[in-house]
Design a protein around this motif. Structure first.
Motif, PDB file in Angstrom:
ATOM      1  N   THR A   1      20.086  36.581  36.408  1.00  0.00           N
ATOM      2  CA  THR A   1      20.293  38.028  36.543  1.00  0.00           C
ATOM      3  C   THR A   1      19.559  38.576  37.751  1.00  0.00           C
ATOM      4  OG1 THR A   1      20.551  38.250  34.145  1.00  0.00           O
ATOM      5  CG2 THR A   1      20.056  40.246  35.391  1.00  0.00           C
ATOM      6  N   ALA A   2      18.327  38.097  37.973  1.00  0.00           N
ATOM      7  CA  ALA A   2      17.470  38.674  39.011  1.00  0.00           C
ATOM      8  C   ALA A   2      17.787  38.151  40.408  1.00  0.00           C
ATOM      9  CB  ALA A   2      16.000  38.410  38.667  1.00  0.00           C
ATOM     10  N   VAL A   3      18.086  36.853  40.539  1.00  0.00           N
ATOM     11  CA  VAL A   3      18.135  36.277  41.885  1.00  0.00           C
ATOM     12  C   VAL A   3      19.529  35.904  42.362  1.00  0.00           C
ATOM     13  CG1 VAL A   3      15.825  35.345  41.557  1.00  0.00           C
ATOM     14  CG2 VAL A   3      17.781  33.875  41.099  1.00  0.00           C
ATOM     15  N   LEU A   4      20.511  35.843  41.482  1.00  0.00           N
ATOM     16  CA  LEU A   4      21.851  35.445  41.912  1.00  0.00           C
ATOM     17  C   LEU A   4      22.636  36.666  42.367  1.00  0.00           C
ATOM     18  CD1 LEU A   4      24.035  33.316  42.272  1.00  0.00           C
ATOM     19  CD2 LEU A   4      24.666  33.648  39.871  1.00  0.00           C
ATOM     20  N   HIS A   5      22.997  36.694  43.626  1.00  0.00           N
ATOM     21  CA  HIS A   5      23.773  37.799  44.182  1.00  0.00           C
ATOM     22  C   HIS A   5      24.971  37.217  44.915  1.00  0.00           C
ATOM     23  CE1 HIS A   5      20.470  40.489  43.191  1.00  0.00           C
ATOM     24  NE2 HIS A   5      19.641  39.678  43.830  1.00  0.00           N
ATOM     25  N   LEU A   6      26.143  37.421  44.338  1.00  0.00           N
ATOM     26  CA  LEU A   6      27.375  36.922  44.924  1.00  0.00           C
ATOM     27  C   LEU A   6      28.222  38.084  45.411  1.00  0.00           C
ATOM     28  CD1 LEU A   6      28.352  34.252  42.245  1.00  0.00           C
ATOM     29  CD2 LEU A   6      27.370  33.822  44.492  1.00  0.00           C
ATOM     30  N   PRO A   7      29.011  37.881  46.470  1.00  0.00           N
ATOM     31  CA  PRO A   7      29.915  38.940  46.929  1.00  0.00           C
ATOM     32  C   PRO A   7      30.886  39.332  45.828  1.00  0.00           C
ATOM     33  CG  PRO A   7      29.776  37.155  48.536  1.00  0.00           C
ATOM     34  CD  PRO A   7      29.096  36.671  47.300  1.00  0.00           C
ATOM     35  N   LYS A   8      31.221  40.599  45.777  1.00  0.00           N
ATOM     36  CA  LYS A   8      32.165  41.058  44.758  1.00  0.00           C
ATOM     37  C   LYS A   8      33.551  40.498  45.051  1.00  0.00           C
ATOM     38  CE  LYS A   8      29.886  45.388  43.478  1.00  0.00           C
ATOM     39  NZ  LYS A   8      30.037  46.861  43.358  1.00  0.00           N
ATOM     40  N   ARG A   9      34.213  40.076  44.007  1.00  0.00           N
ATOM     41  CA  ARG A   9      35.564  39.540  44.147  1.00  0.00           C
ATOM     42  C   ARG A   9      36.590  40.609  43.778  1.00  0.00           C
ATOM     43  NH1 ARG A   9      36.266  33.903  43.858  1.00  0.00           N
ATOM     44  NH2 ARG A   9      34.296  32.767  43.848  1.00  0.00           N
ATOM     45  N   GLU A  10      37.724  40.552  44.448  1.00  0.00           N
ATOM     46  CA  GLU A  10      38.822  41.413  44.039  1.00  0.00           C
ATOM     47  C   GLU A  10      39.424  40.847  42.761  1.00  0.00           C
ATOM     48  OE1 GLU A  10      41.681  41.862  47.073  1.00  0.00           O
ATOM     49  OE2 GLU A  10      40.279  42.678  48.556  1.00  0.00           O
ATOM     50  N   ARG A  11      39.660  41.705  41.786  1.00  0.00           N
ATOM     51  CA  ARG A  11      40.223  41.237  40.525  1.00  0.00           C
ATOM     52  C   ARG A  11      41.624  40.699  40.748  1.00  0.00           C
ATOM     53  NH1 ARG A  11      37.583  43.204  35.906  1.00  0.00           N
ATOM     54  NH2 ARG A  11      39.493  43.027  34.699  1.00  0.00           N
ATOM     55  N   ALA A  12      41.880  39.530  40.216  1.00  0.00           N
ATOM     56  CA  ALA A  12      43.182  38.896  40.395  1.00  0.00           C
ATOM     57  C   ALA A  12      44.266  39.693  39.677  1.00  0.00           C
ATOM     58  CB  ALA A  12      43.144  37.470  39.870  1.00  0.00           C
ATOM     59  N   ALA A  13      45.432  39.733  40.302  1.00  0.00           N
ATOM     60  CA  ALA A  13      46.536  40.479  39.696  1.00  0.00           C
ATOM     61  C   ALA A  13      47.147  39.720  38.527  1.00  0.00           C
ATOM     62  CB  ALA A  13      47.597  40.760  40.755  1.00  0.00           C
ATOM     63  N   ALA A  14      47.212  38.399  38.645  1.00  0.00           N
ATOM     64  CA  ALA A  14      47.798  37.585  37.583  1.00  0.00           C
ATOM     65  C   ALA A  14      46.868  37.493  36.379  1.00  0.00           C
ATOM     66  CB  ALA A  14      48.100  36.185  38.109  1.00  0.00           C
ATOM     67  N   LYS A  15      47.455  37.302  35.220  1.00  0.00           N
ATOM     68  CA  LYS A  15      46.675  37.186  33.992  1.00  0.00           C
ATOM     69  C   LYS A  15      46.330  35.723  33.718  1.00  0.00           C
ATOM     70  CE  LYS A  15      48.675  41.276  31.744  1.00  0.00           C
ATOM     71  NZ  LYS A  15      49.409  41.770  30.551  1.00  0.00           N
ATOM     72  N   VAL A  16      45.264  35.540  32.961  1.00  0.00           N
ATOM     73  CA  VAL A  16      44.881  34.189  32.550  1.00  0.00           C
ATOM     74  C   VAL A  16      45.995  33.596  31.683  1.00  0.00           C
ATOM     75  CG1 VAL A  16      43.199  32.833  31.232  1.00  0.00           C
ATOM     76  CG2 VAL A  16      42.430  34.752  32.633  1.00  0.00           C
ATOM     77  N   ASP A  17      46.219  32.339  31.835  1.00  0.00           N
ATOM     78  CA  ASP A  17      47.270  31.641  31.085  1.00  0.00           C
ATOM     79  C   ASP A  17      46.793  31.383  29.654  1.00  0.00           C
ATOM     80  OD1 ASP A  17      49.429  30.118  30.293  1.00  0.00           O
ATOM     81  OD2 ASP A  17      48.745  28.309  31.330  1.00  0.00           O
ATOM     82  N   TYR A  18      46.738  32.463  28.873  1.00  0.00           N
ATOM     83  CA  TYR A  18      46.234  32.333  27.508  1.00  0.00           C
ATOM     84  C   TYR A  18      47.177  31.527  26.623  1.00  0.00           C
ATOM     85  CZ  TYR A  18      42.674  35.812  28.595  1.00  0.00           C
ATOM     86  OH  TYR A  18      41.610  36.467  29.147  1.00  0.00           O
ATOM     87  N   LEU A  19      48.480  31.625  26.870  1.00  0.00           N
ATOM     88  CA  LEU A  19      49.431  30.845  26.074  1.00  0.00           C
ATOM     89  C   LEU A  19      49.210  29.351  26.302  1.00  0.00           C
ATOM     90  CD1 LEU A  19      51.854  30.572  24.220  1.00  0.00           C
ATOM     91  CD2 LEU A  19      53.353  30.895  26.220  1.00  0.00           C
ATOM     92  N   GLY A  20      49.052  28.966  27.557  1.00  0.00           N
ATOM     93  CA  GLY A  20      48.779  27.570  27.859  1.00  0.00           C
ATOM     94  C   GLY A  20      47.465  27.107  27.247  1.00  0.00           C
ATOM     95  N   ALA A  21      46.437  27.955  27.341  1.00  0.00           N
ATOM     96  CA  ALA A  21      45.143  27.603  26.764  1.00  0.00           C
ATOM     97  C   ALA A  21      45.240  27.451  25.253  1.00  0.00           C
ATOM     98  CB  ALA A  21      44.110  28.675  27.115  1.00  0.00           C
TER      99      ALA A  21
END
Length: 538
Positions: free
Chosen positions: A202-222
């Motif tokens: 929480t304190a030390v990991l800083h990653l660039p913000k990602r754009e949220r993907a338009a496609a949905k997770v393949d929940y049916l496949g999962a």
């Protein structure tokens, strides 16, 4: 030239490093790596600690017939959730998803420590496994974001150190905790480590913000993949023990499993963001390494589970000593893995290692299958060292070759899929070897007239077994050695498949190891000409 330095996502390798002076960057990455290594330790320790404590857990809660499910529930949940965690991290940002997986893992650990019967423990282990699915995938993905491939070797020592601590310290810590604090602390021990990991990430990991993907997770496949895996594992666990192989329940489970997996394959060809893109299996080497990885998982977790059972029940070792007695296997595995990794990195050659590793693995398993009630600890230690050396040649190489066998844009998917196959292998291995072991023990006890006496005792607990009448104790020791024989003999047979797969691996140059050459593995050949982007697996 600048295009050649970009990853598949179009971002330069190392672009996510913290901004600032080089020295400050290195310090920042080292701090983040420390947090990631703690989380990696958390993920690797669990099954090693619990495996050593299992005899005492079964002795307290009973339910010997459900022994293998304590591990199977965990590995099955891990397998089902691993590709989903990886996809969620790609789509919605790694940090939040990674922290969520740690929290779920810790909640499952607390609940497992509070379990009052075997059914509760199995259920809570499944919760714990759901969180565990995101730990290793999150660590490897974040390292890939932060550390350029050419600099990743600087941190390889940290990863090797964590591997050594987990593999050597896990059984020792598990045995010590079980003997002095009680088996419940084999789960509670995750809390302080997890709290430190949460705070540091929480304190030390800083990653660039990602754009949220338009496609949905393949929940049916999962969902279909989870259903198929669950059905098949139930078949391997219940077939021949709980139900006859030709019973209606087993037949229905087989039908459900096959239908679910066929449906999964169909869905993956249509999904916008498939959980496992099927085109990666067009790579000859990737498919072979998936097979080898599955077999390594099958053998490794079976050995970690059944060797302590044999040592405590037959050789009379305490939980602590049985952990120490695993050191020949674990030390051989660690040393050989480090050597094979360094030689591969420096020379770019790797084909010989899967072949030698598979051959040693088969040999070690066959030797272990020959153990009986008269086998000395020295002899079993030598056998374990042979098995450990074989797995050491395979552990690192399978991930390395698999990642080198796909295009850059599929690097994350290849890592997740390789992890998934190894996890599935461990789930199937524990289920199949566990079913055979339990069935053989029960049959031998009935045949020798010791079943009733042992049923009243704390099964598999060395101290309680010592209180049994001599005839019942000897009968049980013979039964356990007989069960170990059949379990490891099956493991040796499975190892032969890994050996055959290794023979057909093609020696394609590793990215960055030398000039690219043409290969019939078209994907590999194209990628070998691109600047390297490779995760060096521990």
């Amino acid at each position: 030239m600048s295009d050649l330095k970009k990853t598949a996502g179009g971002k330069a390798a190392g672009a996510d490093l913290p901004a600032g002076k080089p020295g400050k960057q290195q310090r920042s990455v080292r701090v983040v790596m420390l947090a990631l290594m703690i989380t990696m330790l958390l993920a690797m320790l669990d099954n090693l600690i619990v495996g050593t404590a299992m005899p005492t857990i079964v002795g307290d809660l009973g339910g010997l017939e459900h022994l293998s499910w304590v591990v199977t529930a965990y590995t099955l949940a891990t397998a089902a959730s691993t590709p989903i965690w990886g996809k969620l991290g790609d789509m919605y940002g790694r940090k939040g998803v990674f922290l969520t997986s740690i929290v779920i893992f810790l909640v499952g650990s607390v609940l497992s420590g509070m379990a009052q019967d075997m059914g509760q423990l199995i259920g809570f282990r499944a919760v714990q496994g759901l969180g565990a699915g995101g730990l290793m995938v999150g660590v490897m993905a974040i390292i890939g974001d932060l550390v350029p491939p050419r600099e990743r070797g600087k941190y390889q020592g940290m990863m090797a150190g964590v591997m050594a601590i987990a593999m050597i310290g896990g059984p020792l810590v598990g045995g010590t905790i079980t003997d002095h604090l009680g088996w419940r602390w084999s789960f509670y021990i995750n809390l302080p480590l997890g709290a430190v990991a949460l705070a540091m990430v929480t304190a030390v990991l800083h990653l660039p913000k990602r754009e949220r993907a338009a496609a949905k997770v393949d929940y049916l496949g999962a969902g279909l993949l989870t259903l198929g895996i669950t059905a098949i594992v139930l078949v391997t666990t219940w077939g021949g023990s709980e139900y006859d192989w030709n019973s209606a329940v087993i037949m229905e489970l087989i039908a459900i499993g096959v239908a679910a997996l066929v449906g999964f394959l169909f869905v993956e060809t249509k999904a916008a963001e498939p959980i496992i893109p099927l085109h990666i299996f067009r790579s000859h080497n990737f498919t072979l390494m998936s097979v080898v990885g599955f077999m390594v998982g099958f053998v490794m977790f079976g050995a970690v589970l059944f060797l302590p059972l044999y040592q405590q029940s037959v050789q009379g070792a305490s939980a602590t000593n049985s952990g120490l007695l695993l050191l020949p296997m674990l030390l051989a595995m660690m040393v050989v893995s480090l050597i094979a990794g360094r030689v591969t990195t420096s020379t770019g050659k790797y084909k010989i290692f899967p072949i030698v590793g598979s051959a040693l693995m088969v040999t070690g398993l066959f030797l272990l299958s020959q153990m009986d009630t008269a086998t000395t600890r020295l002899t079993s230690g030598v056998y374990m060292a042979v098995l450990g050396a074989g797995m050491g040649f395979l552990m690192q190489i399978t991930m390395l070759v698999a990642q080198n066998s796909v295009e850059m844009k599929d690097m994350g998917v290849a890592s997740s899929a390789t992890t998934l196959f190894r996890t599935l292998g461990s789930s199937f291995g524990v289920a199949i070897m566990g079913a055979l072991f339990t069935g053989r023990v029960q049959d031998e006890m009935v045949a020798r007239g010791g079943g009733a006496a042992t049923a009243k005792s704390a099964q598999l607990d060395a101290a309680s077994l010592a209180k049994l009448p001599a005839q019942a104790r000897e009968a049980y020791q013979f039964a356990v050695s007989s069960g170990t024989h059949i379990a490891f003999l099956v493991g040796a047979s499975v190892g032969v498949i890994a050996l055959l797969a290794s023979v057909f691996v093609k020696e394609v140059p590793l990215r960055g190891a030398g000039p690219a050459t043409t290969s019939s593995d078209d994907t590999q050949a194209r990628d070998a000409a691109i600047a390297p982007k490779q995760i060096e697996a521990v």
